[in-house]
Design an enzyme around this catalytic site. Structure first.
Site, PDB file in Angstrom:
ATOM      1  CE  LYS A  12      -2.301   2.465   2.941  1.00  0.00           C
ATOM      2  NZ  LYS A  12      -2.603   3.740   2.188  1.00  0.00           N
ATOM      3  CB  THR A  42       6.813   7.579  15.974  1.00  0.00           C
ATOM      4  OG1 THR A  42       7.972   7.788  15.043  1.00  0.00           O
ATOM      5  CG2 THR A  42       6.741   6.999  16.990  1.00  0.00           C
ATOM      6  CB  THR A  61       1.266   4.710  11.598  1.00  0.00           C
ATOM      7  OG1 THR A  61       1.141   6.704  11.393  1.00  0.00           O
ATOM      8  CG2 THR A  61      -0.038   4.142  11.103  1.00  0.00           C
ATOM      9  CD  GLU A  69      13.525   1.209   9.129  1.00  0.00           C
ATOM     10  OE1 GLU A  69      14.128   2.092   9.812  1.00  0.00           O
ATOM     11  OE2 GLU A  69      13.809   0.159   9.134  1.00  0.00           O
ATOM     12  CB  CYS A  74      13.207   9.500   7.788  1.00  0.00           C
ATOM     13  SG  CYS A  74      13.892   8.395   7.066  1.00  0.00           S
TER      14      CYS A  74
HETATM   15  P1  NDP Z   1       2.025   7.781   8.684  1.00  0.00           P
HETATM   16  O1  NDP Z   1       2.636   6.911   9.616  1.00  0.00           O
HETATM   17  O2  NDP Z   1       0.530   8.610   8.312  1.00  0.00           O
HETATM   18  O3  NDP Z   1       1.405   6.649   6.891  1.00  0.00           O
HETATM   19  C1  NDP Z   1       2.653   6.060   6.535  1.00  0.00           C
HETATM   20  C2  NDP Z   1       1.838   4.526   5.741  1.00  0.00           C
HETATM   21  O4  NDP Z   1       1.184   4.262   6.688  1.00  0.00           O
HETATM   22  C3  NDP Z   1       0.921   5.255   4.707  1.00  0.00           C
HETATM   23  O5  NDP Z   1       1.121   4.333   3.479  1.00  0.00           O
HETATM   24  C4  NDP Z   1      -0.062   5.385   5.556  1.00  0.00           C
HETATM   25  O6  NDP Z   1      -1.360   5.607   4.398  1.00  0.00           O
HETATM   26  C5  NDP Z   1       0.012   4.103   6.612  1.00  0.00           C
HETATM   27  N1  NDP Z   1      -1.144   4.179   7.625  1.00  0.00           N
HETATM   28  C6  NDP Z   1      -1.849   5.026   8.519  1.00  0.00           C
HETATM   29  N2  NDP Z   1      -3.211   4.854   8.966  1.00  0.00           N
HETATM   30  C7  NDP Z   1      -2.248   3.071   9.653  1.00  0.00           C
HETATM   31  C8  NDP Z   1      -2.280   2.259   9.969  1.00  0.00           C
HETATM   32  N3  NDP Z   1      -3.979   2.592  11.142  1.00  0.00           N
HETATM   33  N4  NDP Z   1      -2.479   0.942   9.441  1.00  0.00           N
HETATM   34  C9  NDP Z   1      -1.596   0.838   8.090  1.00  0.00           C
HETATM   35  N5  NDP Z   1      -1.370   1.666   8.128  1.00  0.00           N
HETATM   36  C10 NDP Z   1      -1.254   3.436   7.682  1.00  0.00           C
HETATM   37  O7  NDP Z   1       2.830   8.783   7.527  1.00  0.00           O
HETATM   38  P2  NDP Z   1       3.650   9.782   6.818  1.00  0.00           P
HETATM   39  O8  NDP Z   1       2.802   9.119   4.960  1.00  0.00           O
HETATM   40  O9  NDP Z   1       2.541  11.418   7.977  1.00  0.00           O
HETATM   41  O10 NDP Z   1       4.982   9.420   6.627  1.00  0.00           O
HETATM   42  C11 NDP Z   1       5.378  10.452   7.389  1.00  0.00           C
HETATM   43  C12 NDP Z   1       6.355   9.676   8.287  1.00  0.00           C
HETATM   44  O11 NDP Z   1       7.268   8.856   8.214  1.00  0.00           O
HETATM   45  C13 NDP Z   1       6.949  10.814   9.323  1.00  0.00           C
HETATM   46  O12 NDP Z   1       7.205  10.660  10.818  1.00  0.00           O
HETATM   47  C14 NDP Z   1       8.879  10.215   8.650  1.00  0.00           C
HETATM   48  O13 NDP Z   1       9.544  10.931  10.084  1.00  0.00           O
HETATM   49  C15 NDP Z   1       8.376   8.907   8.619  1.00  0.00           C
HETATM   50  N6  NDP Z   1       9.532   8.110   7.573  1.00  0.00           N
HETATM   51  C16 NDP Z   1      10.413   7.727   8.208  1.00  0.00           C
HETATM   52  C17 NDP Z   1      11.325   7.396   7.474  1.00  0.00           C
HETATM   53  C18 NDP Z   1      12.436   5.923   8.055  1.00  0.00           C
HETATM   54  O14 NDP Z   1      12.742   5.372   7.718  1.00  0.00           O
HETATM   55  N7  NDP Z   1      12.612   6.089   9.098  1.00  0.00           N
HETATM   56  C19 NDP Z   1      11.903   7.555   6.090  1.00  0.00           C
HETATM   57  C20 NDP Z   1      10.886   7.887   5.590  1.00  0.00           C
HETATM   58  C21 NDP Z   1       9.431   8.847   6.378  1.00  0.00           C
HETATM   59  P3  NDP Z   1      -1.925   7.178   4.181  1.00  0.00           P
HETATM   60  O15 NDP Z   1      -1.419   7.561   4.226  1.00  0.00           O
HETATM   61  O16 NDP Z   1      -3.421   6.034   2.591  1.00  0.00           O
HETATM   62  O17 NDP Z   1      -2.778   7.464   5.073  1.00  0.00           O
END
Ligand code: NDP
Length: 483
Positions: free
Chosen positions: A172, A227, A229, A247, A281
């Site tokens: 997804k 974090t 999520t 991650e 990130c």
């Molecule tokens: P989210 O946690 O909002 O979303 C990440 C993914 O999870 C999206 O595909 C989202 O779908 C999906 N998601 C949301 N809710 C759920 C759930 N309950 N169950 C399963 N999947 C779910 O993060 P962001 O998209 O806002 O990304 C930004 C974050 O990602 C920042 O905190 C950043 O630091 C972190 N990040 C970490 C990295 C690392 O390697 N450590 C690298 C890059 C980013 P949808 O968007 O459709 O809601």
């Protein structure tokens, strides 16, 4: 307008479901739509992925590697189109997508294709008693959930090792940036990936993402995102004993020691703060500078930051595009307002750019923002902002720098700038960070472990870590006859 018609990539299932608009953050215009999947679509995708598993996991590593290389070829052949989709979907400068992120997506596939062809197994000689070896088997259907900031780069970073090791995948992408993942699934079908091996389900996190996590037939979950999520995923998956890689976010320090070569360091430090609008990130968000050099640092840093060109991501000269969405810009602006309320002073930025080209004047832009005068304990220095906002603090001793660097709940990435390598080794060993770069930032080699500690995640991606994550070791012991 881009009309994505299939919910599930390689199955090519067409739905007439409600659709989500896709908005170009540079213009605020709707540029297309995607169908919104639901839990039933995930269930169908998992059933099909489960059915495809015996054939894909039974294929030789050579055959799997050949398909992944063919898919990498397809990405490279379609690089310009994919870069354009990513730039319009996410807001990143087209040049960044074209020259770095799309090539990296192809590199992810090639790396894991080559890695499985080179892999050795474990063997233990038990002397006169017998022998032992370890078989590593794919675990089944892997759930791959990725965020919006580096869409195809992170999507393939998960999918490539999962597929290379023989798992089938239900994936997804973020609902905020669905386009390149859809195009990728089309390319995958044409590159020879058998039907059902990769299933891309578009939709919302709390329905599609959540169902992938909850599905009893998905034993492996790899997630990159926020974090909170990640915390929900960990809570949900733990009672099912799923294997998890998380991650998550960061609050990454950049430590500038008194002997740093400021002139040489500055372009990388500025990139470390503002590349992809700070929506990476590993971007630095807290700069800690030795007080002996803080004046010189600030003068040069502000000069370089002010020179960044914020504007149309399609313009080759642009350094920073818009933030990914209006909502996200609201959040980042609120964080800047909070920083000022906490006593921070704006050294530069903090507002929306006043001059933008006509084509992008309604986009979700924000100036690169530098704040000073904030203590380490304030919310601004504790909570992830995930935008073009950094704070600068001074330090007097290296011990103090390490203490401050460690004084957050996160532990993802750090960079240290010094000419004294002995000091660099000592500091790096004490900093609570999954990854530390010395005199560099994001100097990546796909063999090295990638990921964070503390609230920045669980597990590591990359190289052998990823190959182990997606496989189950089975220890087999054979006694010698008569032993
Ligand atoms: P989210 O946690 O909002 O979303 C990440 C993914 O999870 C999206 O595909 C989202 O779908 C999906 N998601 C949301 N809710 C759920 C759930 N309950 N169950 C399963 N999947 C779910 O993060 P962001 O998209 O806002 O990304 C930004 C974050 O990602 C920042 O905190 C950043 O630091 C972190 N990040 C970490 C990295 C690392 O390697 N450590 C690298 C890059 C980013 P949808 O968007 O459709 O809601």
């Amino acid at each position: 307008m881009i009309q994505v018609t299939s919910l599930i990539g390689t199955m090519q299932t067409v739905g007439d479901e409600s659709r989500m608009p896709v908005v170009d953050p540079a213009t605020a215009e709707e540029i297309g739509s995607v169908p919104v999947g639901d839990a039933a679509d995930v269930d169908r995708a998992v059933a099909i992925a489960s059915e495809a598993f015996p054939v894909w996991s039974g294929a030789s590593t050579h055959d799997r590697a050949a398909v992944l290389h063919a898919l990498a070829d397809a990405i490279e052949a379609n690089r310009d189109e994919l870069a354009d989709l990513e730039s319009r979907d996410q807001g990143k400068p087209l040049s960044l997508a074209r020259d770095l992120e799309i090539p990296r997506a192809a590199a992810n596939l090639r790396f894991f294709a080559d890695a499985i062809r080179q892999e050795n197994g474990d063997f233990f000689d038990l002397g006169s008693q017998g022998i032992n070896y370890t078989l590593r088997r794919p675990r089944g259907v892997a759930g791959c959930i990725s965020p919006w900031n580096l869409p195809l780069y992170l999507f393939t970073w998960k999918i490539a090792p999962a597929l290379a090791t023989g798992n089938t995948v239900v994936a997804k992408p973020s609902e905020v940036t669905p386009l390149s993942a859809h195009r990728f699934s089309e390319l995958a079908s044409r590159a020879g990936l058998p039907p059902g091996v990769l299933n891309v389900v578009q939709g919302r996190g709390d329905t599609v993402g959540a169902r992938i996590v909850e599905h009893p037939d998905v034993p492996t979950i790899t997630f990159t995102g926020g974090t909170s999520t990640g915390e929900w995923i960990a809570r949900t998956a733990a009672p099912m004993f799923k294997r998890l890689s998380l991650e998550l976010g960061g609050k990454n320090p950049i430590i500038v020691c008194e002997d740093a070569d400021l002139e040489a360091a500055m372009p990388t430090i500025v990139r470390a703060c503002f590349q992809n609008q700070g929506e990476i990130c590993t971007c630095g968000s807290r700069i800690l500078v030795h007080r002996e050099r803080i004046k010189a640092f600030m003068a040069r840093f502000l000069e370089c930051v002010s020179a960044l060109k914020v504007g149309d991501p399609l313009d080759e000269e642009t350094d920073m595009g818009p933030l990914v969405s209006a909502d996200h810009r609201d959040k980042v602006e609120a964080a800047v307002a909070r920083a000022v309320a906490e006593g921070g002073t704006l050294a530069c930025g903090g507002g929306r750019p006043s001059t933008l080209p006509d084509r992008v004047r309604d986009g979700f832009f924000l100036e690169p923002t530098v704040l000073m005068g904030l203590d380490q304990s304030c919310a601004t220095n504790q909570e992830e902002i995930f935008g073009p906002v950094v704070t600068v603090q001074g330090f007097d001793t290296h011990g103090e720098a390490v203490t401050r660097a460690n004084a957050t709940g996160y532990g993802l990435a750090c960079s240290i700038w010094t000419r004294d390598l002995d000091r660099a080794h000592r500091m790096a060993a004490r900093i609570e960070s999954g990854m530390t770069w010395v005199n560099s930032w994001m100097l990546r080699d796909l063999r090295t472990p990638f990921g964070g500690m503390k609230h920045s995640g669980v597990g590591r991606e990359g190289g052998a870590e990823a190959l182990r994550f997606f496989t189950e070791p089975r220890s087999i012991t054979i006694a010698h006859a008569g032993s």
